[in-house]
Design an enzyme around this catalytic site. Structure first.
Site, short mmCIF file in Angstrom:
data_model
loop_
_atom_site.label_atom_id
_atom_site.label_comp_id
_atom_site.label_asym_id
_atom_site.label_seq_id
_atom_site.Cartn_x
_atom_site.Cartn_y
_atom_site.Cartn_z
N HIS A 281 0.85 -1.00 0.01
CA HIS A 281 0.00 -0.10 0.09
C HIS A 281 0.91 1.10 0.08
O HIS A 281 1.95 1.28 0.56
CB HIS A 281 -0.98 0.04 1.31
CG HIS A 281 -2.25 0.98 1.26
ND1 HIS A 281 -1.88 2.09 1.17
CD2 HIS A 281 -3.42 0.64 0.69
CE1 HIS A 281 -3.04 2.71 1.19
NE2 HIS A 281 -3.87 1.81 0.56
N ASP A 335 -7.81 -5.23 0.36
CA ASP A 335 -8.24 -6.24 -0.79
C ASP A 335 -8.01 -7.57 -0.67
O ASP A 335 -8.71 -8.46 -1.14
CB ASP A 335 -7.93 -5.72 -2.10
CG ASP A 335 -8.46 -4.29 -2.60
OD1 ASP A 335 -9.43 -4.37 -2.44
OD2 ASP A 335 -7.62 -3.66 -3.14
N1 COA Z 1 3.99 -7.79 -4.14
C1 COA Z 1 5.39 -7.79 -4.31
N2 COA Z 1 6.29 -6.83 -4.28
C2 COA Z 1 5.56 -5.67 -4.14
C3 COA Z 1 4.12 -5.43 -3.97
C4 COA Z 1 3.39 -6.51 -3.93
N3 COA Z 1 1.97 -6.47 -3.74
N4 COA Z 1 3.91 -4.13 -3.76
C5 COA Z 1 4.91 -3.55 -3.79
N5 COA Z 1 6.13 -4.18 -3.94
C6 COA Z 1 7.44 -4.10 -4.13
C7 COA Z 1 7.71 -3.48 -5.58
O1 COA Z 1 8.21 -4.59 -6.49
C8 COA Z 1 8.84 -2.69 -5.23
O2 COA Z 1 9.97 -3.20 -5.23
P1 COA Z 1 11.47 -2.72 -5.68
O3 COA Z 1 11.51 -1.69 -4.62
O4 COA Z 1 12.14 -3.90 -5.17
O5 COA Z 1 11.26 -2.41 -7.08
C9 COA Z 1 8.59 -1.89 -4.13
O6 COA Z 1 7.75 -2.71 -3.31
C10 COA Z 1 7.80 -0.54 -4.26
O7 COA Z 1 6.51 -0.71 -5.17
P2 COA Z 1 5.78 0.18 -5.78
O8 COA Z 1 4.58 -0.46 -6.58
O9 COA Z 1 6.42 1.33 -6.12
O10 COA Z 1 4.85 0.88 -4.41
P3 COA Z 1 3.73 1.72 -4.36
O11 COA Z 1 3.63 2.24 -3.08
O12 COA Z 1 3.91 2.51 -5.68
O13 COA Z 1 2.40 0.78 -4.66
C11 COA Z 1 0.46 -0.85 -4.63
C12 COA Z 1 1.24 0.30 -4.04
C13 COA Z 1 -0.72 -0.89 -3.71
C14 COA Z 1 0.20 -0.22 -5.92
C15 COA Z 1 1.49 -1.89 -4.70
O14 COA Z 1 1.59 -2.29 -3.28
C16 COA Z 1 0.60 -2.88 -5.45
O15 COA Z 1 0.67 -2.87 -6.67
N6 COA Z 1 0.00 -3.97 -5.02
C17 COA Z 1 -0.88 -5.07 -5.67
C18 COA Z 1 -1.96 -4.66 -6.04
C19 COA Z 1 -2.94 -4.22 -4.90
O16 COA Z 1 -3.29 -4.82 -4.00
N7 COA Z 1 -3.82 -3.35 -5.04
C20 COA Z 1 -4.73 -2.70 -4.04
C21 COA Z 1 -4.27 -1.64 -3.25
S1 COA Z 1 -5.18 -1.27 -1.87
#
Ligand code: COA
Length: 404
Positions: A281, A335
């Site tokens: 998140h 979620d």
């Molecule tokens: N599974 C595995 N790795 C994850 C992850 C996940 N669900 N969420 C983040 N990471 C990792 C990324 O790969 C990244 O790693 P790196 O630094 O080695 O490249 C790091 O954590 C940062 O990820 P990022 O996508 O930039 O974080 P964010 O804060 O922008 O993203 C979300 C937040 C929610 C978009 C992201 O966690 C995600 O896509 N989750 C899965 C989808 C989901 O459950 N969405 C509902 C949100 S309520």
């Protein structure tokens, strides 16, 4: 570290910080840029706390109802018993939607996504209640009541219309959440199921300035009507990066298939840099407080109506992920368990996001009111990357390979 923050830092390290003409630093996705003041909701991502108007979401989920929480979010204080009775009665009175809206929905393609159907139907309410008197408290109250009352009816109606059936009319003797489940599943729900659904609505009602709420505030800032505000927020929520991850969680759990495969699945996904759905998140570095409550709700439902076999897979995945993703602050989000709860309640998978919208309309309307209270139209700047000023060329003088 979130990618946009990394991007901004990357720019700085490369000595190429991007600014607009007034020297304001470019932050992709506006990450970390405050764009409003708000007194509605507070998130502490390190402590894992979430409050609505100062009340912990745990207390609201345990003791409040969705309509009471809606009132709190929109008007800032918990209602008195009379205010709540009046609000509930008004909402109940406005649950029906015009036959014209139902007829319009019958023309929607049955294969269309229910979120697209909801966006169109929500926008159509602006045609029926076209008076735009947003500085009149009576108009504001009536618009809130109509949207809170009619959105569930429209979600349930499309579910039946797409199967070629006529929508079920709301039942006045049923409370808000029972009535929605009744219109959706065509039978009166068990009171425990209805209460658990109501608590789910409380948990999803507000979450500060996420994409759809920002979208609602941008639209509100133009002083358009609240139906357009909600329709634009629904359109934003429909995107896969926002609503909808709970659908993917169920698909992922089914793909894993058994608790023993959870560790192996995680290792493989992490090695391939695949995201684990329902984890991570932007705000939280600990388990999302809503996921904690939703897991408890799932267990309550399973104890009464039988377990979903995917629950053991989910728990094994959470357990295995703690050592692999926990050190990076990646834990289950809202979620992760909500899909299992909704499935047990008999809600079809492609209605998970519309159900999210039924609840989040409360937060959107709270932000609509707050935006109107101190309005300034949103108009950010940009960094122009196009061609410098140049002279127009007559068609016959243009190179044949010009343009696309
Ligand atoms: N599974 C595995 N790795 C994850 C992850 C996940 N669900 N969420 C983040 N990471 C990792 C990324 O790969 C990244 O790693 P790196 O630094 O080695 O490249 C790091 O954590 C940062 O990820 P990022 O996508 O930039 O974080 P964010 O804060 O922008 O993203 C979300 C937040 C929610 C978009 C992201 O966690 C995600 O896509 N989750 C899965 C989808 C989901 O459950 N969405 C509902 C949100 S309520």
């Amino acid at each position: 570290m979130p990618s946009s923050r990394k991007q901004a830092l990357g720019q700085e390290q490369a000595g190429e910080i991007l600014h607009d003409r007034s020297g304001i630093v470019f932050r992709p996705g506006l990450e970390g840029v405050p764009v409003t003041q708000s007194a509605i909701c507070d998130i502490d991502g390190l402590q894992g706390s979430l409050t609505y108007r100062g009340y912990p979401v745990e207390d609201l989920a345990a003791h409040s109802t969705f309509l009471e929480t809606t009132y709190l979010l929109i008007w800032g204080e918990l209602p008195s018993p009379k205010q709540l009775r009046d609000f509930e009665a008004e909402v109940q009175m406005h649950r029906r939607v015009s036959f014209r809206v139902r007829d319009m929905m019958k023309c929607f393609p049955a294969t269309g996504h229910p979120m697209d159907a909801l966006q169109s139907s929500a926008a159509s309410l602006g045609l029926f209640y076209s008076r735009r008197a947003i500085d009149n408290p009576k108009y504001v109250y009536e618009a809130v009541v109509r949207l809170i009352a009619k959105i569930p009816t429209m979600v349930a109606a499309f579910k039946l219309i797409r199967k070629g059936q006529d929508p079920i009319q709301p039942r006045d003797d049923l409370a808000y959440s029972s009535n929605f489940l009744y219109m959706l599943t065509e039978r009166e729900p068990d009171p425990l199921a209805a209460r658990i659904f109501d608590r789910c609505l409380i948990l999803h009602a507000e979450h500060s300035l996420n994409a759809s709420t920002f979208s609602a505030r941008v639209t509100a800032s133009t002083l358009t009507d609240p139906y357009a505000v909600v329709a634009s927020a629904v359109g934003t929520l429909a995107g896969p990066l926002h609503g909808g991850a709970n659908e993917d969680v169920l698909a992922m759990l089914e793909e894993i298939g058994s608790p023993e495969r959870a560790g192996e699945y995680l290792d493989e996904a992490i090695a391939c840099k695949r995201k684990i759905m329902g984890f991570g998140h932007r705000e939280y570095r600990v388990k999302d407080p809503r996921a904690v409550i939703l897991q408890g709700l799932a267990e309550e439902l399973f104890a009464r109506f039988g377990k979903d076999e995917m629950y053991d897979v989910a728990r094994a995945l959470e357990h295995e992920a703690a050592s692999r993703l926990g050190p990076k602050g990646i834990y289950p989000n809202v979620d992760f368990y909500s899909g299992l709860v909704y499935r047990k309640l008999g809600i079809p998978r492609d209605l998970f996001t519309p159900v999210f919208a039924i609840s989040r309309v409360a937060g959107w309307l709270a932000h609509w009111r707050e935006q109107l209270g101190a309005n300034r139209i949103f108009r950010p700047s940009q960094i122009y990357t196009g061609a410098q000023a140049r002279a127009w060329i007559p068609g016959e003088d243009r190179p044949t390979s010009a343009g696309a």
